[in-house]
Design a protein around this motif. Structure first.
Motif, PDB file in Angstrom:
ATOM      1  N   LEU A  81     -11.898  -1.160   2.763  1.00 53.48           N
ATOM      2  CA  LEU A  81     -11.472  -1.547   1.408  1.00 53.48           C
ATOM      3  C   LEU A  81     -10.682  -0.413   0.764  1.00 53.48           C
ATOM      4  N   ASP A  82     -11.123   0.822   0.961  1.00 51.71           N
ATOM      5  CA  ASP A  82     -10.406   1.954   0.369  1.00 51.71           C
ATOM      6  C   ASP A  82      -9.015   2.118   0.972  1.00 51.71           C
ATOM      7  N   LEU A  83      -8.920   1.904   2.284  1.00 51.99           N
ATOM      8  CA  LEU A  83      -7.616   2.046   2.945  1.00 51.99           C
ATOM      9  C   LEU A  83      -6.608   1.013   2.441  1.00 51.99           C
ATOM     10  N   HIS A  84      -7.110  -0.074   1.901  1.00 55.68           N
ATOM     11  CA  HIS A  84      -6.229  -1.138   1.422  1.00 55.68           C
ATOM     12  C   HIS A  84      -6.200  -1.220  -0.097  1.00 55.68           C
ATOM     13  N   ALA A  85      -6.649  -0.142  -0.747  1.00 53.92           N
ATOM     14  CA  ALA A  85      -6.720  -0.130  -2.210  1.00 53.92           C
ATOM     15  C   ALA A  85      -5.535   0.594  -2.838  1.00 53.92           C
ATOM     16  N   ALA A  86      -4.772   1.318  -2.027  1.00 53.76           N
ATOM     17  CA  ALA A  86      -3.775   2.224  -2.608  1.00 53.76           C
ATOM     18  C   ALA A  86      -2.510   2.261  -1.766  1.00 53.76           C
ATOM     19  N   ASP A  87      -1.418   2.705  -2.409  1.00 55.49           N
ATOM     20  CA  ASP A  87      -0.242   3.072  -1.624  1.00 55.49           C
ATOM     21  C   ASP A  87      -0.207   4.604  -1.583  1.00 55.49           C
ATOM     22  N   ILE A  88       0.982   5.201  -1.439  1.00 55.13           N
ATOM     23  CA  ILE A  88       0.992   6.665  -1.304  1.00 55.13           C
ATOM     24  C   ILE A  88       1.412   7.343  -2.604  1.00 55.13           C
TER      25      ILE A  88
END
Ligand code: LAC
Ligand code: ZN
Length: 443
Positions: free
Chosen positions: A8-15
């Motif tokens: 979930l964290d890996l898909h929560a943000a961009d860079i």
């Protein structure tokens, strides 16, 4: 399907500085048919779906601000076809640009669109991405011949075809390119390929000021030069790159140029650039003729965002990407420099000079509201300046979350038409809600 914390964290943000927000679920389809089934269920249950490629976008496109499903397309990673006779490749959405580069390179071909990150072709199509070769080859929209997409209700459509051009009705290929996941899920793209030129030379040109570099870039474009790359970097960026990559490029305002073609055309192109640069006070001109040195140079340029991040631990990136007519480039850069100074912000200035596309890369403390507010003011001022010069709020990064108000400012009269198109494709409002426009309920 996963709802594990790290997924979930890996898909929560961009860079970038955009605030992370978790999806409820991450779904990894491995075929178009599975994407279709996910969309059918999402439609039935009214669940928001946010497509996710490599997560390297810069305006929050992949952040699932309404929760729901993050649809990770990385398992659609098959190169379906390289059509040598037609100079095209068909790839699934999750194929990355470097994977395509390797596959095409085996046949003496290449795909030119090269954002810094090793982005996926599906994500690049969805954001109408660009890179360092846009001056010669155009952005994604100029290079996508057709695509396969899954609509909100799960139906699968194909646009375009194998022909190199078509006038068959409205151009839905071009509409879906740049639609940022708000209209459909792109599952496959057919792109143009090009022959690797027989002769290529890069040039590094140092200038006393950024504005002189910009004036030279504008003169090169106005002269009708066929250079394939014409990039602007400032001392800040070069110092970050040198530290990150272990290179020793001169740390001052510079243009990175590349010419490609036959030996005769390349030498003529570079001679013209040299004359124009010297006329504007260039202090050093270095040719990069060795292919390895040239590859190192462009790999370093591609890493600029990561180098800036490495130079600014604990901070997060906010990159502007206003784009102006190239004749206005020097003025736009001078304005950006003056505003940075007035607001006391530290930022790098770089850009795709040949396209009139300026990046100011701010490294911000995400926990400092005062600094974030100054950055907001800076970005708004830059956008207003770009629009006054006949330019645009975004040359390549797209609207996403970060430029919704700017889109209203730039194209207020067109936004209702855009919303109408959105309603046709996505009547339930489940396709990447909250991007490009504010959701209807918040208006
Ligand atoms: C680049 C990204 C920031 O040009 O667009 O590196
Ligand atoms: Zn860029």
């Amino acid at each position: 399907v996963s709802d594990g914390d790290s997924e979930l964290d890996l898909h929560a943000a961009d860079i970038t500085f955009h605030k992370p927000q978790r999806p409820d679920l991450v779904v990894y389809p491995s075929s178009t048919d599975e994407v279709s089934r996910v969309m059918a269920i999402a439609s039935e249950r009214r669940v928001p779906v946010t497509p996710f490629g490599a997560g390297s976008s810069l305006e929050g496109h992949v952040i699932p601000t309404s929760g729901g499903i993050s649809l990770d397309l990385s398992r659609l990673d098959r190169i379906v076809e390289i059509a040598l006779d037609d100079l095209s490749a068909t790839v699934q959405a999750g194929v990355t640009r470097l994977a395509l580069e390797r596959a095409a390179g085996e046949h003496g071909l290449f795909f030119p669109v090269d954002p810094g990150a090793d982005a996926t072709l599906g994500g690049m199509a969805a954001t109408n991405a660009a890179g360092t070769t846009t001056i010669r080859y155009g952005k994604m929209r100029a290079n996508v011949l057709g695509l396969e997409a899954v609509l909100a209700d799960g139906s699968i459509v194909r646009t375009g075809g194998r022909a190199r051009k078509s006038s068959a009705g409205y151009d839905l290929t071009s509409l879906l390119v740049g639609s940022e996941g708000t209209l459909a899920v792109i599952t496959e793209v057919r792109v143009r390929l090009y022959g690797i030129p027989e002769h290529v030379v890069a040039q590094r040109i140092s200038f006393p000021t950024l504005e002189a570099a910009c004036r030279t870039a504008a003169a090169v474009v106005a002269a009708g030069s066929a250079v394939s790359r014409l990039e602007l970097l400032d001392a800040w960026t070069l110092a970050a790159i040198n530290a990150y990559r272990g290179t020793d490029y001169h740390e001052g305002p510079c243009l990175l140029v590349e010419a490609a073609g036959t030996e005769a055309t390349v030498e003529a192109d570079l001679e013209l650039v040299r004359e124009l640069a010297e006329a504007d006070g260039a202090t050093e001109i270095v040719d990069e003729r060795d292919p390895t040195a040239r590859a190192r140079l462009w790999a370093a340029r591609h890493d600029a965002t990561y180098a800036a991040a490495a130079a600014s631990p604990g901070r997060s990136e906010r990159a502007t990407d206003t784009c102006v007519p190239v004749s206005e480039l020097a003025g736009a850069v001078a304005f950006a420099r003056a505003e940075l100074e007035r607001l006391g912000l530290d930022g790098a200035i770089l850009g795709h000079a040949g396209d009139g596309n300026v990046h100011v890369s701010l490294q911000l403390d995400p926990d400092d509201p005062a600094e974030l507010a100054l950055a907001d003011e800076f970005v708004q001022r830059l956008i207003a300046d770009a629009l006054a010069r006949g330019g645009t709020c975004t040359g390549e990064h797209g609207i996403g979350l970060g430029k919704i108000a700017a889109l209203e400012l730039e194209h207020g009269d067109l936004v209702p038409l855009m919303r109408g198109i959105k309603d046709v494709f996505d009547p339930l409002g489940i396709m990447n809600p909250g991007k490009v426009f504010t959701p209807r309920e918040e208006r």
